[in-house]
Design an enzyme around this catalytic site. Structure first.
Site, mmCIF file in Angstrom:
data_model
loop_
_atom_site.group_PDB
_atom_site.id
_atom_site.type_symbol
_atom_site.label_atom_id
_atom_site.label_comp_id
_atom_site.label_asym_id
_atom_site.label_seq_id
_atom_site.Cartn_x
_atom_site.Cartn_y
_atom_site.Cartn_z
ATOM 1 C CG LEU A 1 -1.829 -1.231 1.341
ATOM 2 C CD1 LEU A 1 -2.684 -1.145 2.592
ATOM 3 C CD2 LEU A 1 -2.706 -1.392 0.105
ATOM 4 C CG ASP B 1 0.942 8.555 0.844
ATOM 5 O OD1 ASP B 1 0.882 7.728 1.782
ATOM 6 O OD2 ASP B 1 1.723 9.524 0.839
ATOM 7 C CG ASP C 1 -5.219 0.442 -11.948
ATOM 8 O OD1 ASP C 1 -4.256 0.338 -12.717
ATOM 9 O OD2 ASP C 1 -5.099 0.320 -10.718
ATOM 10 C CG HIS D 1 -3.289 1.276 -2.130
ATOM 11 N ND1 HIS D 1 -1.937 1.134 -2.352
ATOM 12 C CD2 HIS D 1 -3.909 0.496 -3.039
ATOM 13 C CE1 HIS D 1 -1.753 0.300 -3.356
ATOM 14 N NE2 HIS D 1 -2.923 -0.103 -3.798
ATOM 15 C CB SER E 1 2.082 -1.698 -6.000
ATOM 16 O OG SER E 1 1.036 -1.295 -5.150
#
Ligand code: PAF
Length: 282
Positions: free
Chosen positions: A33, A35, A151, A37, A187
């Site tokens: 994770l 920032d 995404d 997320h 990530s």
């Protein structure tokens, strides 16, 4: 904050909240994770009484030869961040818990929207995302679910899935969170070497420049613009997978569309970076 590895335990806890009339917000993740997320967690907290975050590196969305085995698994650090962020429940199931028989026999088939953009170079990816997100929606039964706009295609597909399978969940898209130099947090940025990391912000810089030209000259010259910026991005050291302009539903833009998106995926060394930029006209 409580951490559950088993579906039934999580469901028992959530049922109690439901009976008390509390609504449930959900942020699905694959862990590692950052920032970005945590900004999704904050959105969920603003819309729900109880927030659940799942951490599950989903094997069905990785293609053969992709980074499923090496995908960073950082559960302890993730749990600490979620605790600080005020999350109520973490759901961290094993692959066996999520897929008692593997490979799963059910497929959540997805239409044309899964074949374009990332779906071209990752042909099975969105089937895996559709399946795991459907399973997680059925397990958590959230009122609200939050997905990142980085995404963008995934978010558009999940909105369709939610509508067409009648999940009835309020799907919220969280804005992209960027490093100070403009690089979208991901990530997979951890795969970049120091010199690649220095090149990486050019992706957003060139998208912004492309958006300015598009706003100035209109949609007629889109294909020439895409070619020009594909070349420019490649010249900075990336290998462009795609650069495209669609409307917000990911349909080919028409002259009267008021909401366009520039979407890019590009390799930089081992990392495949995604970014996008929305243009809205009044
Ligand atoms: O965006 C992700 O991290 C994943 O694709 C998701 C939505 C958690 C499904 O595994």
């Amino acid at each position: 904050m409580k951490i559950f590895n088993h579906i039934s335990e999580l469901q028992t806890a959530l049922n109690t909240h439901r009976q008390d009339g509390q609504n449930i917000g959900f942020v699905p993740t694959m862990g590692n994770l950052h920032d970005g997320h945590l900004s999704l967690v904050n959105i969920a907290k603003a819309h729900a009484d109880i927030v659940v975050v799942s951490i599950f590196v989903n094997p069905t969305q990785f293609g053969v030869g992709e980074d499923f085995d090496s995908y960073p698994r950082t559960l302890d650090a993730d749990v600490a961040k979620l605790d600080t962020a005020g999350v109520d429940y973490v759901f961290a199931p094993s692959v066996d818990e999520m897929y008692p028989s593997y490979p799963p026999s059910v497929q959540v088939l997805s239409g044309e929207i899964t074949k374009i953009l990332c779906g071209k170079s990752r042909p099975t990816h969105f089937d895996g995302v559709g399946l795991v997100v459907s399973k997680l929606f059925n397990i958590v039964r959230p009122d609200v679910a939050v997905f990142g706009k980085k995404d963008y295609q995934q978010l558009a597909i999940i909105r369709q899935l939610n509508d067409e399978l009648n999940f009835g969940i309020d799907i919220i898209g969280g804005e992209i969170v960027r490093a100070d130099d403009g690089l979208a947090l991901s990530s997979r940025n951890g795969y970049l070497t120091a010199s690649e990391r220095a090149i990486a912000p050019n992706l957003q810089r060139l998208l912004v420049q492309m958006a300015d030209e598009l706003k100035q000259f209109g949609t007629d010259g889109i294909s020439a613009l895409v070619q020009k910026y594909t070349d420019l991005i490649n010249q900075t050291g990336f290998v462009v997978d795609y650069l495209a302009v669609y409307n917000d539903k990911l349909h080919t833009p028409k002259a009267n569309d008021k909401h366009l998106v520039l979407l890019v995926a590009a390799y930089l060394g081992k990392a495949r970076l995604l970014d996008n930029l929305e243009i809205k006209w009044q």
